[in-house]
Design an enzyme around this catalytic site. Structure first.
Site, short mmCIF file in Angstrom:
data_model
loop_
_atom_site.label_atom_id
_atom_site.label_comp_id
_atom_site.label_asym_id
_atom_site.label_seq_id
_atom_site.Cartn_x
_atom_site.Cartn_y
_atom_site.Cartn_z
N HIS A 115 -6.83 -7.20 0.25
CA HIS A 115 -6.90 -5.77 -0.10
C HIS A 115 -6.23 -5.54 -1.45
CE1 HIS A 115 -6.97 -5.93 4.36
NE2 HIS A 115 -7.86 -4.98 4.24
N ASP A 142 -4.86 -12.64 4.27
CA ASP A 142 -5.98 -12.07 5.01
C ASP A 142 -7.34 -12.30 4.34
OD1 ASP A 142 -5.01 -10.41 3.04
OD2 ASP A 142 -4.85 -8.63 4.29
N HIS A 195 0.80 -1.23 0.00
CA HIS A 195 0.00 0.00 0.00
C HIS A 195 0.83 1.28 0.00
CE1 HIS A 195 -3.65 -2.23 0.42
NE2 HIS A 195 -3.36 -2.68 1.62
#
Length: 393
Positions: A169, A257, A131
């Protein structure tokens, strides 16, 4: 497959603490290495443990602004430096620059070993901090080690690098770094941005329209997607895109995740589904890049029940000596979890009994996942010279 694997590891990598009770607590890495060691995975003759060196400014500035590097250096003494530092997601902690630079150096070390041919595969479970942006921290990530490693590979003359991100994500920082670079294909398989950070990764994000259209592929899956549906989606999109691109090296971000117990997301994979995803990536590396595969960690906040099992399976898979899912976890490892005072109940076996069979996608069925598949294929496949409605592509 008899594969040589470098595992980049040093206990100093545990210094990326993010402060106190942060979800990114490095105990998840320590427990992974301890579990892999206790099951004999690291003792495999094909596995070599390699210590990383910190990335210097010459490497970090391949991706990050010099002013941002200076802000990270100053942050422990000046909490008002900005650049996304000092937030709940990215708290400032002592030694932050050195810890993040060491992780990045580890990913570049993995890239170097694969580039030089000293190891066919290389793994840095502390990496995958996807990120971080050019001039700011984001989403628990200070430096974008994946982007730096890819930029280093490009500097060595590679012309086609594929990055596949299976973290729950969206891999926004890596996509942003190469959105206008046709030499890098970024593929991200993630939970829909309608319900999860960072709110990007829609299928229509397909690369810079003037410079690199078709260089980004985004598969956004609905909440609750389980093992079989996730694998159906992956196989409907990722192999076709990779085969069309014909990469020279495969870099993967293997965040775990998407696990059904993860406290920060809403997909439904088991450790078994994650193990199957690593096998698929491994197979693709051998099919398309002569086995040149760099695997990085990433997200995963089931510190006890998910991350150690998932990434131990990753290392074992890369070595070509897969662990039997029914393997019992040593009592000594479980006792260590209890001694550490961790609240989660330690698992007893390397499986959760997840079902990893799946039906291959066809254009004549419709479910929430099938709609996601078709949306991605229609957005991206034509730019890769593929027919979005042909399941053979």
């Amino acid at each position: 497959m008899s594969d040589s694997v470098a595992v980049v590891w040093d206990d100093a990598l545990l210094g990326y603490t993010m402060g106190g009770e942060h979800p990114m607590h490095p105990v998840r890495l320590d427990l992974t290495i301890q579990l892999a060691d206790s099951l004999g995975v690291l003792a495999n003759d094909r596995v070599t443990v390699v210590k990383p060196e910190p990335a210097g400014a010459d490497l970090l500035t391949l991706v990050h602004d010099p002013a941002y590097l200076e802000a990270v250096r100053r942050a422990p003494d000046d909490h008002g430096v900005g650049h996304g530092l000092g937030t709940d997601d990215n708290p400032i902690f002592p030694g932050m620059f050195d810890a993040a630079a060491l992780i990045t150096g580890g990913s570049v070390q993995a890239a170097r070993m694969v580039h030089e041919g000293t190891s066919q595969h290389a793994i840095n479970i502390s990496g995958g901090l996807h990120h971080a942006m050019r001039d700011r921290a984001a989403g628990f990530c200070v430096f974008n080690d994946a982007a730096v490693a890819i930029a280093w590979l490009l500097a060595q003359g590679h012309e086609r690098i594929a990055y596949v991100d299976i973290d729950v994500h969206h891999g926004d920082g890596v996509q942003a770094a190469f959105y206008d670079d046709p030499r890098v294909l970024t593929i991200s398989v993630h939970q829909t941005p309608l319900t999860l950070f960072p709110g990007t990764g829609f299928p229509e994000e397909t690369g810079d329209p003037d410079k690199a259209l078709g260089s980004a592929v985004n598969l956004a899956l609905p909440n609750g997607t389980d093992d079989s549906a996730w694998l159906r989606a992956f196989h409907a999109v990722v192999p076709g895109a990779l085969k069309a691109f014909q990469p020279q090296i495969l870099v993967t971000q293997c965040g775990c995740d998407a696990h059904h117990e993860d406290p920060m997301a809403d997909l439904g994979l088991t450790v078994d589904g994650q193990r199957a995803s690593y096998r698929a990536l491994h197979d693709l590396a051998h099919q398309l890049t002569d086995g040149r595969w760099i695997a990085l960690g990433g997200g995963g906040y089931g510190l006890v029940r998910c991350v150690p099992r998932a990434w131990t399976h990753l290392i074992a898979e890369a070595s070509g000596d897969r662990l039997d899912p029914a393997t019992e976890i040593p009592e000594s490892w479980r006792e260590d979890v209890v001694r550490r005072g961790l609240r989660a109940r330690p698992p007893t076996h390397m499986t959760e009994g997840g079902y990893t069979g799946f039906a291959h996608w066809d254009p004549f069925t419709e479910s929430r996942v099938d709609r996601a598949i078709l949306r991605t294929r229609h957005a991206s496949y034509p730019y890769l010279g593929l027919d979005p409605d042909d399941p053979r592509d």
